[in-house]
Design a protein around this motif. Structure first.
Motif, PDB file in Angstrom:
ATOM      1  N   ASP A 163     -24.336  14.838 -75.047  1.00  0.00           N
ATOM      2  CA  ASP A 163     -24.549  14.068 -73.820  1.00  0.00           C
ATOM      3  C   ASP A 163     -26.065  14.009 -73.626  1.00  0.00           C
ATOM      4  N   VAL A 164     -26.654  12.865 -73.946  1.00  0.00           N
ATOM      5  CA  VAL A 164     -28.109  12.704 -73.876  1.00  0.00           C
ATOM      6  C   VAL A 164     -28.493  11.911 -72.635  1.00  0.00           C
ATOM      7  N   VAL A 165     -29.401  12.487 -71.840  1.00  0.00           N
ATOM      8  CA  VAL A 165     -29.971  11.809 -70.688  1.00  0.00           C
ATOM      9  C   VAL A 165     -31.477  11.785 -70.900  1.00  0.00           C
ATOM     10  N   VAL A 166     -32.079  10.614 -70.722  1.00  0.00           N
ATOM     11  CA  VAL A 166     -33.524  10.461 -70.898  1.00  0.00           C
ATOM     12  C   VAL A 166     -34.112  10.031 -69.562  1.00  0.00           C
ATOM     13  N   LEU A 167     -34.967  10.870 -68.999  1.00  0.00           N
ATOM     14  CA  LEU A 167     -35.591  10.556 -67.717  1.00  0.00           C
ATOM     15  C   LEU A 167     -37.046  10.156 -67.937  1.00  0.00           C
ATOM     16  N   ALA A 168     -37.384   8.957 -67.486  1.00  0.00           N
ATOM     17  CA  ALA A 168     -38.774   8.497 -67.523  1.00  0.00           C
ATOM     18  C   ALA A 168     -39.324   8.532 -66.109  1.00  0.00           C
ATOM     19  N   ILE A 193     -34.275  16.053 -62.619  1.00  0.00           N
ATOM     20  CA  ILE A 193     -34.505  17.141 -63.574  1.00  0.00           C
ATOM     21  C   ILE A 193     -33.832  18.417 -63.079  1.00  0.00           C
ATOM     22  N   ILE A 194     -34.039  18.737 -61.824  1.00  0.00           N
ATOM     23  CA  ILE A 194     -33.476  19.959 -61.250  1.00  0.00           C
ATOM     24  C   ILE A 194     -31.952  19.910 -61.266  1.00  0.00           C
ATOM     25  N   LYS A 195     -31.379  18.770 -60.873  1.00  0.00           N
ATOM     26  CA  LYS A 195     -29.917  18.628 -60.872  1.00  0.00           C
ATOM     27  C   LYS A 195     -29.350  18.815 -62.276  1.00  0.00           C
ATOM     28  N   ARG A 196     -29.962  18.165 -63.258  1.00  0.00           N
ATOM     29  CA  ARG A 196     -29.451  18.260 -64.634  1.00  0.00           C
ATOM     30  C   ARG A 196     -29.560  19.686 -65.163  1.00  0.00           C
ATOM     31  N   GLN A 197     -30.660  20.359 -64.868  1.00  0.00           N
ATOM     32  CA  GLN A 197     -30.791  21.732 -65.335  1.00  0.00           C
ATOM     33  C   GLN A 197     -29.740  22.617 -64.657  1.00  0.00           C
ATOM     34  N   HIS A 198     -29.475  22.362 -63.403  1.00  0.00           N
ATOM     35  CA  HIS A 198     -28.450  23.110 -62.676  1.00  0.00           C
ATOM     36  C   HIS A 198     -27.071  22.877 -63.299  1.00  0.00           C
ATOM     37  N   GLU A 199     -26.860  21.671 -63.868  1.00  0.00           N
ATOM     38  CA  GLU A 199     -25.600  21.334 -64.509  1.00  0.00           C
ATOM     39  C   GLU A 199     -25.508  21.857 -65.951  1.00  0.00           C
ATOM     40  N   GLY A 200     -26.562  22.539 -66.398  1.00  0.00           N
ATOM     41  CA  GLY A 200     -26.519  23.164 -67.722  1.00  0.00           C
ATOM     42  C   GLY A 200     -27.137  22.344 -68.843  1.00  0.00           C
ATOM     43  N   TYR A 201     -27.882  21.296 -68.509  1.00  0.00           N
ATOM     44  CA  TYR A 201     -28.548  20.500 -69.543  1.00  0.00           C
ATOM     45  C   TYR A 201     -29.743  21.263 -70.087  1.00  0.00           C
ATOM     46  N   ALA A 202     -29.896  21.250 -71.408  1.00  0.00           N
ATOM     47  CA  ALA A 202     -31.119  21.785 -72.017  1.00  0.00           C
ATOM     48  C   ALA A 202     -32.252  20.825 -71.677  1.00  0.00           C
ATOM     49  N   TYR A 203     -33.432  21.346 -71.420  1.00  0.00           N
ATOM     50  CA  TYR A 203     -34.585  20.537 -71.045  1.00  0.00           C
ATOM     51  C   TYR A 203     -35.510  20.400 -72.253  1.00  0.00           C
ATOM     52  N   VAL A 204     -35.780  19.159 -72.648  1.00  0.00           N
ATOM     53  CA  VAL A 204     -36.690  18.902 -73.759  1.00  0.00           C
ATOM     54  C   VAL A 204     -37.785  17.965 -73.283  1.00  0.00           C
ATOM     55  N   LYS A 205     -39.023  18.361 -73.507  1.00  0.00           N
ATOM     56  CA  LYS A 205     -40.159  17.511 -73.147  1.00  0.00           C
ATOM     57  C   LYS A 205     -40.963  17.264 -74.416  1.00  0.00           C
ATOM     58  N   PRO A 206     -40.663  16.146 -75.084  1.00  0.00           N
ATOM     59  CA  PRO A 206     -41.341  15.855 -76.361  1.00  0.00           C
ATOM     60  C   PRO A 206     -42.840  15.642 -76.186  1.00  0.00           C
TER      61      PRO A 206
END
Length: 118
Positions: free
Chosen positions: A36-41, A105-118
């Motif tokens: 499940d990929v989410v990309v936030l700009a 960002i905070i919501k997704r991390q709370h939902e268990g998403y790994a955070y990647v900042k390329p």
């Protein structure tokens, strides 16, 4: 293996090529249905949603399940600063506008998403 959840955070325009390459490689490695990929700009990187070359790559990735988000606050700030004005209605159809990137960002991390900042 359970579905991987990952949030890619792009806030600098020059990081898009790396981010898109990372996403392409991730989907290729684990398979379309396994991530499940989410990309936030946010910040200046929202300008990439007007770049035809990047849009084509993003569109292909969205067809494989990646979701692309744009920060409304960043869209407004870029316009207010006379950098670039992007009307939300003119964004590619696969781009979802969220009110505030930082909140997302905070919501997704709370939902268990790994955070990647390329």
């Amino acid at each position: 293996m359970s579905k991987l959840k990952v949030l890619f955070h792009v806030n600098e325009n020059d990081r898009w090529n790396v981010a898109l390459g990372n996403i392409t490689n991730l989907i290729k490695d684990v398979g379309e249905g396994n991530v499940d990929v989410v990309v936030l700009a946010n910040g200046p990187s929202v300008a990439a949603y007007t770049d035809a070359e990047k849009i084509e790559i993003m569109k292909g990735l969205s067809e494989k399940g990646a979701r692309f988000l744009a920060c409304r606050n960043s869209l407004k700030k870029m316009c207010a600063d006379n950098v670039i004005c992007i009307n939300e209605e003119n964004l590619p159809s696969f781009v979802i506008v969220v009110p505030a990137g930082i909140t997302e960002i905070i919501k997704r991390q709370h939902e268990g998403y790994a955070y990647v900042k390329p």
